[in-house]
Design an enzyme around this catalytic site. Sequence first.
Site, PDB file in Angstrom:
ATOM      1  N   HIS A 124     -20.327  59.790 -85.546  1.00 35.34           N
ATOM      2  CA  HIS A 124     -19.432  60.759 -86.181  1.00 35.34           C
ATOM      3  C   HIS A 124     -19.650  60.785 -87.698  1.00 35.34           C
ATOM      4  CE1 HIS A 124     -15.827  63.067 -87.008  1.00 35.34           C
ATOM      5  NE2 HIS A 124     -15.461  62.139 -87.889  1.00 35.34           N
ATOM      6  N   GLU A 125     -19.796  59.597 -88.313  1.00 39.82           N
ATOM      7  CA  GLU A 125     -19.969  59.543 -89.759  1.00 39.82           C
ATOM      8  C   GLU A 125     -21.306  60.137 -90.187  1.00 39.82           C
ATOM      9  OE1 GLU A 125     -17.865  58.645 -92.062  1.00 39.82           O
ATOM     10  OE2 GLU A 125     -16.292  58.152 -90.631  1.00 39.82           O
ATOM     11  N   ASP A 131      -2.992  48.490-107.392  1.00 40.04           N
ATOM     12  CA  ASP A 131      -3.174  49.846-107.895  1.00 40.04           C
ATOM     13  C   ASP A 131      -1.835  50.565-107.886  1.00 40.04           C
ATOM     14  OD1 ASP A 131      -2.808  51.591-105.416  1.00 40.04           O
ATOM     15  OD2 ASP A 131      -4.439  50.296-104.704  1.00 40.04           O
ATOM     16  N   GLY A 144     -15.528  57.734 -99.043  1.00 39.15           N
ATOM     17  CA  GLY A 144     -15.583  56.419 -98.424  1.00 39.15           C
ATOM     18  C   GLY A 144     -15.846  56.544 -96.945  1.00 39.15           C
ATOM     19  N   LEU A 148     -15.609  51.283 -94.227  1.00 41.57           N
ATOM     20  CA  LEU A 148     -16.243  50.002 -93.906  1.00 41.57           C
ATOM     21  C   LEU A 148     -15.982  48.940 -94.966  1.00 41.57           C
ATOM     22  CD1 LEU A 148     -19.737  51.026 -92.473  1.00 41.57           C
ATOM     23  CD2 LEU A 148     -17.927  49.802 -91.276  1.00 41.57           C
TER      24      LEU A 148
END
Length: 429
Positions: A216-217, A356, A386, A389
């Site tokens: 998919h990525e 953050d 991103g 992972l």
Amino acid sequence: MLVTLLLGIAVAAACAMVFVFPRVRDRVGRNIAETTSPPITYLAEELAEAGREHGTYQPVLERAQRRAGIGVDIVRRDTLTLDTATAEALDRGEVVQTQHFLRSVMYARIDGTGDLVRVGPINPVHPFGEGRGLALLLLFIGGLCGGVFLLVEPLRRRLAALARVTAAFGRGDLSARARRGPRDAIDDLGRSFNHMADEIQRLVAAQQGLLRMVSHELRTPMQRLHFNVERVRDASDDEAREQALDRMARDLDELDELIEELLTYVRLKDQAPARSERVDAGPVVDDVCAGLSPLGGVVTMTVAARADEPLPVAVEARSLRRAVSNLVTNALRHARARVVVRVERDGDGVRIDVDDDGPGVPPEAREQVFEPFRRLDDARTRGTRGFGLGLAIVRRIAEQNGGTIVVLVSDLGGARFRLTLPGLTPPDT
């Protein structure tokens, strides 16, 4: 199985014939000799006296035959083949014995003649009778075989069932499991097999899921590459062609980054942890943050002051740098304006906090963010790049080195990722 049992009984019988039976035969012979020697000696004396007085043994011999119930007769000594020891024993007036199987024949010398009185063969007494003893022996062997068969057959069936389950699992039926039974060695074997099968099934499912996610990525940048290839072909001027080539280069960089992240995750997941080193965590964190600070853009990154002391941990330096880099990059990606990094001693360990001021991570998703290719569908991930992972790699590094990684709420209002690693005692100065 029954044939094997009968073969074992036959081997035992052969061993008994070689090692046990000679001892039994000798003992039976000694018993017969001790019992019969006195009356046979007396009979030989009566026969000698009858021969001297009447010139014949017949009356005494007939009376002895009637009373003895076994063979009693007279033989000439020179008709027998006697060994030296037996001949010398006869000359001394002793009763001698010869054995054939368990039957004994007794000889005694009649004084003054060359004749011998022979008594026998004498059979040992069988307490159950010869026929009944054989029947009882056969009955015992049959009962033993039947009992062993009834004892072993259920075990054989259970082992055969386990073999069938193993064969089915080997053919690809990952749902095959051994049936539980009484707690014994076979049940322990079945439980071990089931545990192994569960683990293999889990690993196969994880690998299949990883393959689906990787596919998919890869699909998105590959589709963009195909689109830009068409744009290059259809470009009417150099400027449009250069723009399409720039987009293709960015897509290739994204593919390189994805492959690098994927290889790192697989290496950490499938290989044994690398040999740890003695690393001071403070300088590593400072160096990583200094290198990543220019990437923050409008986000300001601060490394909080710490005590002037070494913070040694037992971890591969490259792995520690990768873990800190992934945490800081993740914070820079999601922060609005600030990222704060702290490294300090935490009991016997060392704690690294990366805060953050972004949207934070909801409590129900604080485990999901460490799963590979898992990105939250909310304000924290919307609009950010991103592959999902980076945090999975951090967790794997922490687990390999005996540490932990958790998500908390930051004092800045966003997320705090806390990496804790076992510490080492600083060397004496």
